[in-house]
Scaffold this motif. Structure first.
Motif, short mmCIF file in Angstrom:
data_model
loop_
_atom_site.label_atom_id
_atom_site.label_comp_id
_atom_site.label_asym_id
_atom_site.label_seq_id
_atom_site.Cartn_x
_atom_site.Cartn_y
_atom_site.Cartn_z
N GLY A 157 52.21 5.79 113.28
CA GLY A 157 52.43 6.34 114.59
C GLY A 157 51.58 7.57 114.81
N PRO A 158 51.73 8.22 115.94
CA PRO A 158 50.93 9.41 116.26
C PRO A 158 51.25 10.55 115.32
N GLU A 159 50.21 11.15 114.72
CA GLU A 159 50.40 12.27 113.81
C GLU A 159 50.45 13.57 114.59
N VAL A 160 51.20 14.51 114.06
CA VAL A 160 51.34 15.81 114.68
C VAL A 160 50.52 16.81 113.88
N ALA A 161 49.68 17.56 114.54
CA ALA A 161 48.86 18.55 113.85
C ALA A 161 49.74 19.62 113.25
N LEU A 162 49.45 19.97 112.00
CA LEU A 162 50.27 20.97 111.32
C LEU A 162 50.25 22.30 112.04
N GLY A 163 49.11 22.67 112.61
CA GLY A 163 49.01 23.95 113.28
C GLY A 163 49.93 24.07 114.47
N GLU A 164 50.40 22.90 115.04
CA GLU A 164 51.25 22.95 116.22
C GLU A 164 52.72 23.11 115.85
N VAL A 165 53.08 22.85 114.59
CA VAL A 165 54.49 22.88 114.23
C VAL A 165 54.83 23.99 113.26
N ASP A 166 53.85 24.56 112.57
CA ASP A 166 54.18 25.62 111.62
C ASP A 166 53.05 26.63 111.55
N THR A 167 53.39 27.80 110.99
CA THR A 167 52.44 28.89 110.82
C THR A 167 52.28 29.15 109.33
N GLU A 168 51.06 29.10 108.83
CA GLU A 168 50.83 29.32 107.40
C GLU A 168 50.96 30.80 107.07
N LEU A 169 51.77 31.09 106.05
CA LEU A 169 51.96 32.46 105.58
C LEU A 169 51.19 32.75 104.31
N ALA A 170 51.01 31.75 103.45
CA ALA A 170 50.29 31.96 102.20
C ALA A 170 49.80 30.62 101.68
N ARG A 171 48.69 30.67 100.95
CA ARG A 171 48.11 29.47 100.33
C ARG A 171 47.58 29.84 98.95
N TRP A 172 47.67 28.90 98.02
CA TRP A 172 47.28 29.15 96.65
C TRP A 172 45.79 29.47 96.55
N ASP A 173 45.48 30.47 95.74
CA ASP A 173 44.11 30.90 95.50
C ASP A 173 43.80 30.68 94.02
N PRO A 174 42.73 29.93 93.70
CA PRO A 174 42.42 29.68 92.28
C PRO A 174 42.24 30.95 91.46
N ARG A 175 41.91 32.07 92.11
CA ARG A 175 41.75 33.32 91.37
C ARG A 175 43.07 33.82 90.79
N TRP A 176 44.18 33.30 91.30
CA TRP A 176 45.49 33.71 90.77
C TRP A 176 45.73 33.20 89.36
N LEU A 177 44.87 32.29 88.87
CA LEU A 177 45.04 31.77 87.51
C LEU A 177 44.96 32.88 86.47
N ARG A 178 44.30 33.99 86.81
CA ARG A 178 44.16 35.06 85.82
C ARG A 178 45.50 35.71 85.49
N PHE A 179 46.52 35.47 86.31
CA PHE A 179 47.84 36.04 86.05
C PHE A 179 48.70 35.14 85.17
N ALA A 180 48.29 33.88 84.98
CA ALA A 180 49.11 32.94 84.21
C ALA A 180 49.39 33.42 82.78
N PRO A 181 48.40 33.96 82.04
CA PRO A 181 48.70 34.39 80.67
C PRO A 181 49.71 35.54 80.59
N PHE A 182 49.99 36.20 81.70
CA PHE A 182 50.91 37.34 81.68
C PHE A 182 52.32 36.95 82.09
N THR A 183 52.60 35.65 82.09
CA THR A 183 53.96 35.16 82.30
C THR A 183 54.49 34.64 80.96
N LEU A 184 55.76 34.32 80.91
CA LEU A 184 56.38 33.84 79.68
C LEU A 184 56.37 32.32 79.58
N SER A 185 55.75 31.63 80.55
CA SER A 185 55.79 30.17 80.53
C SER A 185 55.09 29.60 79.31
#
Length: 459
Positions: A157-185
């Motif tokens: 059926g007809p798709e709805v553009a995401l920009g018409e239904v929601d507002t993006e607040l944050a998106r993953w940045d590959p540079r955030w990988l540098r913080f992974a070693p400083f977690t306990l995971s």
């Protein structure tokens, strides 16, 4: 549930039952006449139980209730009012995505074990429609296309553009990988791998020293000096934990996206192999929690969670239904918190420091264990123990003093507009921003020592 779940459950249950199945095979061979069929019989039993779970599980959604019935010998029916739904999590593992299925977890606010509603497995389109119906009381979800695309399914059926239904607040940045070693995971992952490996070897009856790589490592350590063994072991451990941390970060947060829907809910999608979409009603959101554990604080990073009616704000490092932002730069976390709250004041407000009595209390509570260790080391040395025990005992004093100073610096509170802001903790510093309208009561508590110092704890 979808009949395609019969291709999901057996695979998952068999993977979890591998140690038990290996034990059956070993036990069958140890019995006279070689009972080789014990292992295949166990496999058939697991598959049969998985089939019964599909045959005996039913759910019903009415305008006023959500019901889930399951069980054959022990029939169980879980019912919750529709207006008690706090969050809806839609997850899809790699196998789910291949089959076009998703798992729907309905959060009701109850923390009792077994009280939640989990529908595994539903077609992706039906899962999207169910999420919108439960959260927005709408039979036709306006963001159905977006969720289906996130889970790799084709929309009709007809798709709805995401920009018409929601507002993006944050998106993953590959540079955030540098913080992974400083977690306990990574540490938790290493412990899990070692635990499963040792259990598997124990089930097989194979001594760890007989495994080729382990035996080779032991022989190598026996030929080198102790200080070199310790150094190489630490380097190998750090490298192993770092790789696991980065791998876990990518698997959990790949494609992370936080958005605000026009109908009044926050949507979080994330995951590489297992994709997860979480929806939280904003009318249930009472604030945010900015977590800055010691290691993340060193690299100026933080993690953001929501304080939501009926949901625990923290579920470990991986986050749960309340996760709003994975470990990311502190400035980004503060900016996202301001957008979620629609008010930057609670994040930027200067907190009121606690008084000198609170400082003395932190110092006494930190130094007391150090003094106990010093006394214990002195007693041991006087009884003939090595004198070098005094050195680590004395080192705990400056460490405890620095810990006490940091804990006191973390203490603070303020009222910023319609929010109460509090901060506490050192190893796990937390800044909680709570909407004042969400406070329904308070508790003033005084211990014996607090009364002597003229202090109280306000909850």
């Amino acid at each position: 549930l979808s009949a395609r779940m019969l291709l999901v459950y057996p695979v998952r249950e068999l993977a979890g039952a591998i140690p038990a199945l290996v034990g059956l095979v070993v036990a069958g061979r140890s019995v006279g006449n070689g009972q080789w069929w014990w292992g295949p019989l166990g496999v058939l039993g697991v598959i049969a139980v998985s089939g019964l779970r599909w045959a005996t599980t039913r759910y019903r959604i009415t305008p006023g209730q959500v019901q889930l019935r399951s069980g054959l010998v022990r029939r169980k029916t879980v019912t919750t009012p529709a207006d008690r739904v706090r969050s809806v999590d839609v997850t899809a593992s790699a196998l789910h995505r291949i089959l076009g299925l998703a798992k729907v977890d309905i959060g009701t606010g109850s923390h009792e074990r077994g009280s939640g509603l989990s529908l595994d497995s539903l077609p992706v389109a039906k899962a999207a429609a169910l999420r919108a119906e439960l959260l927005h009381r709408s039979a036709v979800p306006s963001d159905n296309a977006g969720l289906a695309v996130a889970f790799g399914a084709e929309t009709k059926g007809p798709e709805v553009a995401l920009g018409e239904v929601d507002t993006e607040l944050a998106r993953w940045d590959p540079r955030w990988l540098r913080f992974a070693p400083f977690t306990l995971s990574g540490v938790l992952g290493a412990a899990a791998i070692l635990g499963v490996g040792s259990r598997l070897l124990d089930q097989l009856g194979v001594p760890a020293g007989d495994v080729g790589p382990i035996r080779g490592g032991i022989d190598y350590l026996a030929r080198t000096q102790i200080w070199l063994d310790v150094l190489q072991g630490l380097v190998a451990l750090v490298a192993f934990v770092t790789v696991l941390s980065i791998g876990g970060y990518v698997l959990s947060y790949w494609g992370f996206r936080l958005s605000r829907h026009a109908q009044g809910s926050l949507h979080i999608t994330r995951g590489l192999l297992t994709t997860r979409a979480t929806s939280i009603e904003e009318r249930r959101l009472r604030g945010v929690e900015l977590a800055e554990p010691l290691l993340l604080r060193v690299v100026h990073a933080a993690r953001l969670s929501g304080i939501t009616t009926g949901l625990k704000s923290r579920k470990g490092a991986g986050g749960g239904s309340s996760l709003l932002l994975p470990p990311a730069p502190r400035a980004v976390a503060r900016d996202v918190a301001s957008q979620v709250l629609r008010d930057p004041a609670p994040v930027a407000v200067v907190l009121t420091a606690h008084g000198p009595a609170a400082r003395r209390r932190r110092v006494v509570r930190a130094l007391l264990p150090a003094l106990v260790l010093i006394v214990a080391a002195g007693a041991a040395i006087s009884s003939g123990a090595p004198q070098w025990l005094a050195l680590p005992a004395m080192v705990t004093v400056p460490v405890a003093a620095m810990l006490a100073a940091d804990r006191y610096r973390s203490l603070g509170h303020a009222i910023a507009g319609r929010f109460l802001v509090t901060r506490a903790g050192s190893l796990d510093r937390r800044r909680d921003v709570l909407e004042c309208d969400g406070i329904i009561g308070w508790n003033v508590r005084q211990t014996f020592f607090q009364r002597r110092a003229g202090l109280v704890t306000l909850t």
